[in-house]
Design an enzyme around this catalytic site. Sequence first.
Site, PDB file in Angstrom:
ATOM      1  N   GLY A  32       0.779  -1.202  -0.108  1.00  0.00           N
ATOM      2  CA  GLY A  32      -0.071  -0.077  -0.071  1.00  0.00           C
ATOM      3  C   GLY A  32       0.802   1.185  -0.209  1.00  0.00           C
ATOM      4  O   GLY A  32       2.092   1.195   0.494  1.00  0.00           O
ATOM      5  N   GLN A  73       2.762  10.175   1.099  1.00  0.00           N
ATOM      6  CA  GLN A  73       4.160   9.629   0.854  1.00  0.00           C
ATOM      7  C   GLN A  73       4.971   9.796  -0.175  1.00  0.00           C
ATOM      8  O   GLN A  73       6.538   9.529   0.010  1.00  0.00           O
ATOM      9  CB  GLN A  73       4.177   7.897   0.985  1.00  0.00           C
ATOM     10  N   CYS A  83       5.761   0.098   7.289  1.00  0.00           N
ATOM     11  CA  CYS A  83       5.330   1.365   6.323  1.00  0.00           C
ATOM     12  C   CYS A  83       6.545   1.674   5.522  1.00  0.00           C
ATOM     13  O   CYS A  83       7.773   1.659   5.903  1.00  0.00           O
ATOM     14  CB  CYS A  83       4.872   2.703   7.237  1.00  0.00           C
ATOM     15  N   LEU A  84       6.214   1.948   4.462  1.00  0.00           N
ATOM     16  CA  LEU A  84       7.604   2.435   3.445  1.00  0.00           C
ATOM     17  C   LEU A  84       8.121   3.555   3.636  1.00  0.00           C
ATOM     18  O   LEU A  84       9.284   3.789   3.190  1.00  0.00           O
ATOM     19  CB  LEU A  84       7.100   2.410   1.856  1.00  0.00           C
ATOM     20  N   HIS A 109      -4.496   1.406   7.246  1.00  0.00           N
ATOM     21  CA  HIS A 109      -3.204   2.205   7.472  1.00  0.00           C
ATOM     22  C   HIS A 109      -3.091   3.414   6.312  1.00  0.00           C
ATOM     23  O   HIS A 109      -2.649   4.298   6.645  1.00  0.00           O
ATOM     24  CB  HIS A 109      -2.446   0.955   7.460  1.00  0.00           C
ATOM     25  N   GLU A 110      -3.586   3.166   5.190  1.00  0.00           N
ATOM     26  CA  GLU A 110      -3.364   4.139   4.066  1.00  0.00           C
ATOM     27  C   GLU A 110      -4.333   5.350   4.463  1.00  0.00           C
ATOM     28  O   GLU A 110      -3.640   6.292   4.000  1.00  0.00           O
ATOM     29  CB  GLU A 110      -3.737   3.405   2.955  1.00  0.00           C
ATOM     30  N   HIS A 140      -2.652   7.682   6.585  1.00  0.00           N
ATOM     31  CA  HIS A 140      -1.867   8.564   6.075  1.00  0.00           C
ATOM     32  C   HIS A 140      -2.484   9.956   5.573  1.00  0.00           C
ATOM     33  O   HIS A 140      -1.677  10.758   5.747  1.00  0.00           O
ATOM     34  CB  HIS A 140      -1.037   7.996   4.906  1.00  0.00           C
TER      35      HIS A 140
HETATM   36 ZN   LIG Z   1       2.361   3.462   5.724  1.00  0.00          ZN
END
Ligand SMILES: [Zn+2]
Length: 173
Positions: A46, A51, A95-96, A137-138, A141
């Site tokens: 995701g 991000q 998380c990226l 989660h997304e 963000h």
């Molecule tokens: Zn994340």
Amino acid sequence: MTKRPILIHPDPRLKKVCDPVPDISDGLRALADDMLETMYDAPGIGLAAPQVGVLSRLIVLDCVKEEGATPQPMAMFNPEVVAASDELTSYEEGCLSIPEQYAEVTRPADVSVRWIDRDGNERQQDFGGLWATCVQHEIDHLNGKLFIDYLKPMRRQMITRKMVKLKREKARA
Ligand SMILES: [Zn+2]
């Protein structure tokens, strides 16, 4: 499609509430494609627009992880959780934007999400399992919330210090 650099926490852009997308333009569709390419390349399941430094309400995800299975790329504009189960589930999230750090986060096990798809149509779908965790989660963000915000302050600060160090090392390299 172009891969975009992923912001690493701490970054003020990761703490902002993102703006709703007014209507779906070719530019936004191209951004969604770039985000999917960036996500697959990372690799991740995701990615949210902030991000990659774009403060718009857009997320992409694909939680199909089995080798050889057909990918299920999804792009959601203005996604919102419209219903959540009382039943909770814990998953070790990553998380990226917080590379190589993982922690258990507890969230509703099932959610119903409404969004606008890339053709401008309103969609609603129920998600369970990893998809439910990932979509929540997304969407977090888009509200400036990271998974480490669910952790105790000590743990969160420890992870943040590691990320500050990582960014410093990257800047020097
Ligand atoms: Zn994340």
